[in-house]
Design an enzyme around this catalytic site. Structure first.
Site, PDB file in Angstrom:
ATOM      1  N   LYS A 173       0.873  -1.189   0.000  1.00 16.45           N
ATOM      2  CA  LYS A 173       0.000   0.000   0.000  1.00 16.45           C
ATOM      3  C   LYS A 173       0.906   1.233   0.000  1.00 16.45           C
ATOM      4  O   LYS A 173       1.388   1.680   1.040  1.00 16.45           O
ATOM      5  CB  LYS A 173      -0.860  -0.030   1.277  1.00 16.45           C
ATOM      6  CG  LYS A 173      -2.242   0.567   1.131  1.00 16.45           C
ATOM      7  CD  LYS A 173      -2.253   2.015   0.717  1.00 16.45           C
ATOM      8  CE  LYS A 173      -1.935   2.943   1.852  1.00 16.45           C
ATOM      9  NZ  LYS A 173      -1.880   4.366   1.414  1.00 16.45           N
ATOM     10  N   GLY A 224       5.992   5.472   8.660  1.00 12.77           N
ATOM     11  CA  GLY A 224       5.142   6.653   8.545  1.00 12.77           C
ATOM     12  C   GLY A 224       5.127   7.402   9.866  1.00 12.77           C
ATOM     13  O   GLY A 224       6.054   7.272  10.678  1.00 12.77           O
ATOM     14  N   SER A 225       4.071   8.154  10.097  1.00 15.06           N
ATOM     15  CA  SER A 225       4.037   9.017  11.277  1.00 15.06           C
ATOM     16  C   SER A 225       3.749   8.212  12.544  1.00 15.06           C
ATOM     17  O   SER A 225       3.143   7.129  12.492  1.00 15.06           O
ATOM     18  CB  SER A 225       2.955  10.079  11.094  1.00 15.06           C
ATOM     19  OG  SER A 225       1.701   9.454  10.989  1.00 15.06           O
ATOM     20  N   GLY A 229       1.182   5.119  13.248  1.00  8.65           N
ATOM     21  CA  GLY A 229       1.784   3.929  13.853  1.00  8.65           C
ATOM     22  C   GLY A 229       1.025   3.479  15.088  1.00  8.65           C
ATOM     23  O   GLY A 229       0.821   2.282  15.303  1.00  8.65           O
ATOM     24  N   GLU A 245       8.295   1.923  11.837  1.00 11.89           N
ATOM     25  CA  GLU A 245       9.377   2.920  11.765  1.00 11.89           C
ATOM     26  C   GLU A 245       8.690   4.269  11.682  1.00 11.89           C
ATOM     27  O   GLU A 245       8.027   4.565  10.679  1.00 11.89           O
ATOM     28  CB  GLU A 245      10.263   2.680  10.543  1.00 11.89           C
ATOM     29  CG  GLU A 245      11.030   1.367  10.569  1.00 11.89           C
ATOM     30  CD  GLU A 245      12.127   1.301  11.631  1.00 11.89           C
ATOM     31  OE1 GLU A 245      12.423   2.343  12.255  1.00 11.89           O
ATOM     32  OE2 GLU A 245      12.661   0.210  11.850  1.00 11.89           O
ATOM     33  N   CYS A 279      12.644  11.621   7.790  1.00  9.84           N
ATOM     34  CA  CYS A 279      12.323  11.216   9.171  1.00  9.84           C
ATOM     35  C   CYS A 279      13.497  11.478  10.083  1.00  9.84           C
ATOM     36  O   CYS A 279      13.327  11.748  11.266  1.00  9.84           O
ATOM     37  CB  CYS A 279      11.962   9.741   9.202  1.00  9.84           C
ATOM     38  SG  CYS A 279      13.229   8.687   8.490  1.00  9.84           S
ATOM     39  N   GLU A 380       7.364  16.780  15.996  1.00  5.49           N
ATOM     40  CA  GLU A 380       7.922  16.705  14.634  1.00  5.49           C
ATOM     41  C   GLU A 380       7.217  17.731  13.745  1.00  5.49           C
ATOM     42  O   GLU A 380       5.991  17.860  13.789  1.00  5.49           O
ATOM     43  CB  GLU A 380       7.697  15.297  14.079  1.00  5.49           C
ATOM     44  CG  GLU A 380       8.321  15.104  12.715  1.00  5.49           C
ATOM     45  CD  GLU A 380       8.114  13.703  12.154  1.00  5.49           C
ATOM     46  OE1 GLU A 380       6.957  13.217  12.159  1.00  5.49           O
ATOM     47  OE2 GLU A 380       9.102  13.093  11.706  1.00  5.49           O
TER      48      GLU A 380
END
Ligand code: NAD
Length: 480
Positions: A173, A224-225, A229, A245, A279, A380
């Site tokens: 995806k 991803g974020s 997550g 991650e 990231c 972030e």
């Protein structure tokens, strides 16, 4: 020209009855680059059906058969690196040199993982009661690969490669920001001869959640974020595995004895590479008060040297933000920080003059006097906005570096080996770099965060544990 991207169910391009969404060029928003389906639950179910059906045959293939396919896919991608990089510039926005770097490195990942097909080794164990006890590594099953947009080929190749090498089947995806890159990667595997069903691709904003909800997915590997997550982590119950991650708020610590010219380069590269959309990009510069102003002057000079523009224009060193939401996030981050007492040393607001008018451009932005514990210090931002905070000595620098929920990457600038070693040992980050930028990855070294930056139970890239996530270890007692 816009490309119509389709789902690939069982590898085969498949029309969906679901509506399509558009991805536009972030440097020229009027230009539609790709369209892709907003996949429904049924679309995703069909992809998982195909992956589940293909599993028994694929896991029975030999290491050579799997390695050959990965090697062939690697060659196909390498031969098309320039073409794919040009498309990546239009779809994702990064400058051509960065896109080419990614498109050229992705095939190397696959070469590396091809070799892993041969290294799925178990062990033997001395036993008191039976002649032989040994362990074997089996594939996990259907693996969901869910990826972000900022490294649309590289991240996905680091997941699909080892998953296939171990004999798993994959439903991929890609990010809805980069469906075309997802298609380019998946089609290389199909062209390389991966059997029907072994890789499927579903696109869309909600498809990731549909995929995670399907119990037949045995493992979810996600980058991803942290916010996403967390949702995935709570949706995956006992008996299924998950590798996350996630985001970061990565510090650069600059101690009083640092080489200031070199440290300024480290800060600029950490903060502004890929428009700050890495990231591992730095968001906090923790600088000893005794050298604060000298370092700041150097960093501002470097920041002002970046040339903003579309990634395919000559001389451009900083591309656009990914979309208008990112632009709004930069504005909000700056105004909140200023409201909390920070000062703008350079940048600070959207650039839209001339060739920048139709894109989402935000310049390298340095804020000073950022209040420790404020939003800019802790959250972030994912863009080229960085905050300077004064610290006094190494103890305060380390304490401050650790005073966030994240722990992805950190850099330390110093000429003192003992100080460097202490920072490496005590800064809570999955990756610590001494006199090197927070960004970048060695494709043959473990990569990943700790704390809220990832599950940390399995590391991506190479290293002794790279295949652990994609394999199940079982033990056999062999009697007479
Ligand atoms: P994101 O979390 O918004 O999306 C990532 C992927 O998850 C996309 O494919 C998205 O469609 C999908 N998704 C969204 N909601 C989902 C759900 N509920 N269930 C399953 N899938 C879902 O992140 P993004 O904006 O694409 O990427 C930027 C973020 O990624 C930043 O936070 C960045 O730090 C992080 N990132 C981390 C690493 C790393 O290695 N640690 C690398 C690159 C990016």
């Amino acid at each position: 020209m816009s490309v119509e991207v389709l789902n690939r169910i069982g590898g085969v391009p498949t029309k969906s009855s679901s509506p399509v969404f558009e991805r536009r060029n972030p440097a020229r928003w009027s230009e539609v680059v790709s369209t892709a389906p907003e996949s429904s639950v049924d679309d995703v179910r069909a992809a998982v059906d195909a992956a589940a059906d293909a599993l028994a045959k694929w896991r029975a293939t030999t290491p050579t058969q799997r390695a050959d396919i990965l090697t062939k896919a690697s060659r196909i991608l390498a031969a098309r690196a320039e073409e794919t990089a040009a498309e990546m510039v239009r779809e994702e926005g990064k400058p051509f040199a960065d896109a080419l770097n990614e498109a050229s490195r992705t095939p190397k990942n696959l070469e590396l993982y091809a070799g892993e097909a041969y290294r799925l080794t178990g062990a033997t164990f001395p036993s008191d009661d039976t002649p032989l006890v040994y362990s074997v590594l089996d594939p996990v099953g259907v693996v969901a690969v869910i990826t972000p947009w900022n490294f649309p080929l590289n991240m996905a190749s680091r997941k699909i490669g080892p998953a296939l090498a171990a004999g798993n089947t994959v439903v991929f995806k890609p990010s809805p920001m980069t469906p075309l890159m997802g298609e380019r990667l998946a089609s290389a595997f199909v062209e390389a001869g991966v059997p029907d069903g072994v890789i499927s691709v579903v696109h869309g904003f909600a498809a990731g959640a549909h995929l995670v909800a399907d119990d037949r997915v045995a493992a979810v590997t996600f980058t991803g974020s942290t916010a996403t997550g967390r949702k995935i982590h709570s949706a995956v119950g006992l008996g299924r595995r998950v590798q996350l991650e996630l985001g970061g708020k990565n510090p650069v610590v600059v101690l009083a004895d640092a080489d200031l010219d070199a440290a300024a380069q480290v800060v600029a590269r950490s903060s502004f590479s890929l428009t700050g959309q890495a990231c591992t990009g730095a968001g906090r510069i923790l600088v000893d008060a005794s050298i604060h102003d000298e370092l700041l002057a150097r960093v501002v000079k470097l920041a002002e040297n970046y040339v903003l523009g579309p990634g395919d224009a000559a001389g451009v060193t900083m591309g656009p933000l990914v979309d208008d939401n990112a632009l709004a996030a930069m504005d909000a981050a700056v105004s909140m920080a200023v409201g909390a007492g920070a000062k703008v040393a350079c940048g600070g607001s959207r650039r839209s003059e001339g060739a920048l008018a139709d894109g989402w451009f935000f310049p390298p932005t340095v804020l000073t006097d950022v209040v420790p514990g404020s939003a800019l210090s802790c959250n972030e931002v994912f863009g080229p906005v960085v905050g300077f905070e004064r610290v006094n000595g190494i103890d305060e620098a380390i304490a401050s570096a650790n005073n966030v929920e994240f722990g992805l990457s950190a850099a330390v600038c110093t000429r003192n080996l003992a100080a460097a070693q202490r920072c490496a040992a005590e800064i809570q980050a999955g990756m610590v770099r001494i006199n090197r930028p927070t960004v970048g990855a060695a494709f043959n070294a473990p990569f990943g965060g700790i704390k809220q930056s990832g599950t940390a139970t399995h590391k991506e890239q190479l290293g002794p544990t790279v295949m652990d996530f994609y394999t199940v270890m079982r033990t056999v007692w062999l009697g007479n």
